[in-house]
Scaffold this active site. Sequence first.
Site, PDB file in Angstrom:
ATOM      1  N   THR A  72       1.572  -4.592   4.106  1.00 57.12           N
ATOM      2  CA  THR A  72       1.366  -5.000   5.497  1.00 57.12           C
ATOM      3  C   THR A  72       0.765  -6.402   5.622  1.00 57.12           C
ATOM      4  OG1 THR A  72      -0.826  -3.974   5.577  1.00 57.12           O
ATOM      5  CG2 THR A  72       1.046  -2.622   6.264  1.00 57.12           C
ATOM      6  N   THR A 127       0.820  -1.219   0.000  1.00 59.96           N
ATOM      7  CA  THR A 127       0.000   0.000   0.000  1.00 59.96           C
ATOM      8  C   THR A 127       0.845   1.255   0.000  1.00 59.96           C
ATOM      9  OG1 THR A 127      -1.806  -1.069   1.167  1.00 59.96           O
ATOM     10  CG2 THR A 127      -1.684   1.295   1.374  1.00 59.96           C
ATOM     11  N   SER A 164       1.614  -7.463  -1.217  1.00 57.99           N
ATOM     12  CA  SER A 164       2.300  -8.538  -0.472  1.00 57.99           C
ATOM     13  C   SER A 164       1.502  -9.832  -0.420  1.00 57.99           C
ATOM     14  CB  SER A 164       2.681  -8.076   0.935  1.00 57.99           C
ATOM     15  OG  SER A 164       1.564  -8.010   1.778  1.00 57.99           O
TER      16      SER A 164
HETATM   17  N1  ASP Z   1      -2.634  -5.345   0.240  1.00 56.10           N
HETATM   18  C1  ASP Z   1      -1.559  -4.521   0.743  1.00 56.10           C
HETATM   19  C2  ASP Z   1      -0.283  -5.342   0.768  1.00 56.10           C
HETATM   20  O1  ASP Z   1      -0.086  -6.123   1.648  1.00 56.10           O
HETATM   21  C3  ASP Z   1      -1.893  -3.994   2.086  1.00 56.10           C
HETATM   22  C4  ASP Z   1      -0.887  -3.045   2.700  1.00 56.10           C
HETATM   23  O2  ASP Z   1       0.228  -2.884   2.274  1.00 56.10           O
HETATM   24  O3  ASP Z   1      -1.267  -2.408   3.719  1.00 56.10           O
HETATM   25  O4  ASP Z   1       0.506  -5.233  -0.128  1.00 56.10           O
END
Ligand code: ASP
Length: 325
Positions: free
Chosen positions: A85, A12, A54
């Site tokens: 995350t 993100t 991710s």
């Molecule tokens: N979907 C995102 C990821 O894990 C969520 C984030 O980065 O907060 O790449």
Amino acid sequence: MKNILLIATGGTIASKPTQQGLAPSITPAELLSSVPEIAEAARVAEVQPFNLDSTNIRPAHWLELARVIEENYAAYDGFVVTHGTDTMAYTAAALSYLIQGSPKPIVLTGSQRSVYLRDTDARRNLADAFFYCADDAAAGVHIVFDGNVILGTRAKKTRTKSFNAFSSIDFPDIAVMRDGKPFYYVREEAPKGPVFYHALDEHVFVLKLIPGLSAEIFDYLDAHCSALVVESFGTGGLPDYGGFTERLERFVRSGRTAVFTTQVEREGSALDKYEVGGRLKGLPRVLEARSMTLEATVAKLMWLLPQCGGDIAERFYAPVCFDIL
Ligand code: ASP
């Protein structure tokens, strides 16, 4: 001034809207330019080995990150990894096993809202990650998020939207960031490495029990998995019905390990507390995760399997970075 390598991997923090939702597209240089204070704390170079949400990050990417860090280890004083995350806690655990005893800090961070938004946690997290990485006492693998420094083996994503997305499970935060400086709650032991590892066995399966689950799932597990993590209820155990015990016994007697853990977020397993768990303790290669997070349990198994094959009990219970208490 410290030399720090930014290893940008997506998430993100580096995302912009597309017609189907956010996707990573912001470059590492753009990330850095959004937080000019970083240039006052460190000289930064950047690499971007991949640029992914991710959800798409797999064990091969953990090995790739460890390789990038190993190849650049001599040239930098520390490493900041920006990462989505969703699976950051898995990557942090995996790097804690793949790179042990590092006297140089390896700091993962990300954000719940993109750096390109005005209302975002990205700039703060990025700045804190670099400030922590530049601290003389920082070493080893940690997540820096929402002002907290969390041990790589102890982190879990516990909120999907709020800025305080990560918790340190059954272990104190290592430090808190205040005005760009870490205030340490825990002093870790002096690092004796680095020791780098280069192999993972990704055939680890997590079986989450639900009431009424069929033991036929073992048809698949017997054929495809090298080690099994059973995410059971409460302190741990297996249902008496449906042939679960017989199927588990067959699985471990084939030379493979099963680790019991709990679906409950805190306080860990205690397999011999109830008969549903205690009766499994006599089986060979049945272990329990005790206070380990699921993320650390999975990563530790993937790291140990190529080294030890089936009989991993002694190494599994040997603590690495306070992963098991
Ligand atoms: N979907 C995102 C990821 O894990 C969520 C984030 O980065 O907060 O790449």
